[in-house]
Design a protein around this motif. Sequence first.
Motif, PDB file in Angstrom:
ATOM      1  N   TRP A  88       0.824  -1.205   0.000  1.00  0.00           N
ATOM      2  CA  TRP A  88       0.000   0.000   0.000  1.00  0.00           C
ATOM      3  C   TRP A  88       0.857   1.254   0.000  1.00  0.00           C
ATOM      4  CZ3 TRP A  88      -5.372  -0.390   0.165  1.00  0.00           C
ATOM      5  CH2 TRP A  88      -5.880  -1.662   0.422  1.00  0.00           C
ATOM      6  N   SER A  89       0.427   2.280  -0.717  1.00  0.00           N
ATOM      7  CA  SER A  89       1.079   3.586  -0.674  1.00  0.00           C
ATOM      8  C   SER A  89       0.058   4.656  -1.053  1.00  0.00           C
ATOM      9  CB  SER A  89       2.277   3.640  -1.626  1.00  0.00           C
ATOM     10  OG  SER A  89       1.853   3.515  -2.970  1.00  0.00           O
ATOM     11  N   ARG A  90       0.322   5.873  -0.659  1.00  0.00           N
ATOM     12  CA  ARG A  90      -0.535   6.998  -1.025  1.00  0.00           C
ATOM     13  C   ARG A  90      -0.123   7.490  -2.400  1.00  0.00           C
ATOM     14  NH1 ARG A  90      -4.897   8.594   2.109  1.00  0.00           N
ATOM     15  NH2 ARG A  90      -4.683  10.489   0.927  1.00  0.00           N
TER      16      ARG A  90
ATOM     17  N   ASP B  70      -1.631  10.105  -3.880  1.00  0.00           N
ATOM     18  CA  ASP B  70      -1.691  11.541  -3.571  1.00  0.00           C
ATOM     19  C   ASP B  70      -2.744  11.681  -2.485  1.00  0.00           C
ATOM     20  OD1 ASP B  70      -4.223  11.488  -4.815  1.00  0.00           O
ATOM     21  OD2 ASP B  70      -3.411  12.192  -6.712  1.00  0.00           O
ATOM     22  N   GLU B  71      -3.204  12.909  -2.217  1.00  0.00           N
ATOM     23  CA  GLU B  71      -4.182  13.090  -1.147  1.00  0.00           C
ATOM     24  C   GLU B  71      -5.559  12.529  -1.491  1.00  0.00           C
ATOM     25  OE1 GLU B  71      -4.117  17.146  -3.283  1.00  0.00           O
ATOM     26  OE2 GLU B  71      -2.716  15.552  -2.889  1.00  0.00           O
ATOM     27  N   TYR B  72      -5.777  12.128  -2.747  1.00  0.00           N
ATOM     28  CA  TYR B  72      -7.080  11.635  -3.176  1.00  0.00           C
ATOM     29  C   TYR B  72      -7.107  10.145  -3.500  1.00  0.00           C
ATOM     30  CZ  TYR B  72      -7.818  16.605  -3.683  1.00  0.00           C
ATOM     31  OH  TYR B  72      -7.900  17.942  -3.438  1.00  0.00           O
TER      32      TYR B  72
ATOM     33  N   VAL C  88      -5.098   5.936  -3.261  1.00  0.00           N
ATOM     34  CA  VAL C  88      -4.109   4.978  -2.765  1.00  0.00           C
ATOM     35  C   VAL C  88      -3.740   4.027  -3.897  1.00  0.00           C
ATOM     36  CG1 VAL C  88      -4.881   5.053  -0.359  1.00  0.00           C
ATOM     37  CG2 VAL C  88      -5.884   3.389  -1.910  1.00  0.00           C
TER      38      VAL C  88
ATOM     39  N   THR D  98      -4.579   1.612  -8.658  1.00  0.00           N
ATOM     40  CA  THR D  98      -4.790   2.920  -8.033  1.00  0.00           C
ATOM     41  C   THR D  98      -6.287   3.171  -7.913  1.00  0.00           C
ATOM     42  OG1 THR D  98      -2.743   3.740  -8.994  1.00  0.00           O
ATOM     43  CG2 THR D  98      -4.296   5.383  -8.188  1.00  0.00           C
TER      44      THR D  98
ATOM     45  N   THR E 115      -9.060   6.112  -6.485  1.00  0.00           N
ATOM     46  CA  THR E 115      -9.205   7.499  -6.031  1.00  0.00           C
ATOM     47  C   THR E 115     -10.611   7.731  -5.494  1.00  0.00           C
ATOM     48  OG1 THR E 115     -10.012   8.391  -8.117  1.00  0.00           O
ATOM     49  CG2 THR E 115      -7.618   8.236  -7.863  1.00  0.00           C
TER      50      THR E 115
END
Length: 65
Positions: A30-32, A34-36, A38, A57, A59
Amino acid sequence: MSVIDGVPGQVEVVVRGVGEFGPSVRLFDWSRADEYGVAFAVEAADDGLRARLETVTVTVWDNMG
């Protein structure tokens, strides 16, 4: 379903079917994005077959219905 903490800071979700060699789906790495969103990897296995997607991904704008 079982949740396994494999490495500090990393979480895996593993869903297993019935039996020792039953079907399974694993969500990991798992990783982000961006802010919207994963990003994560998916692995599915059943009856000696294995399939893997390195990057999925998701969103907040994705329609999951």
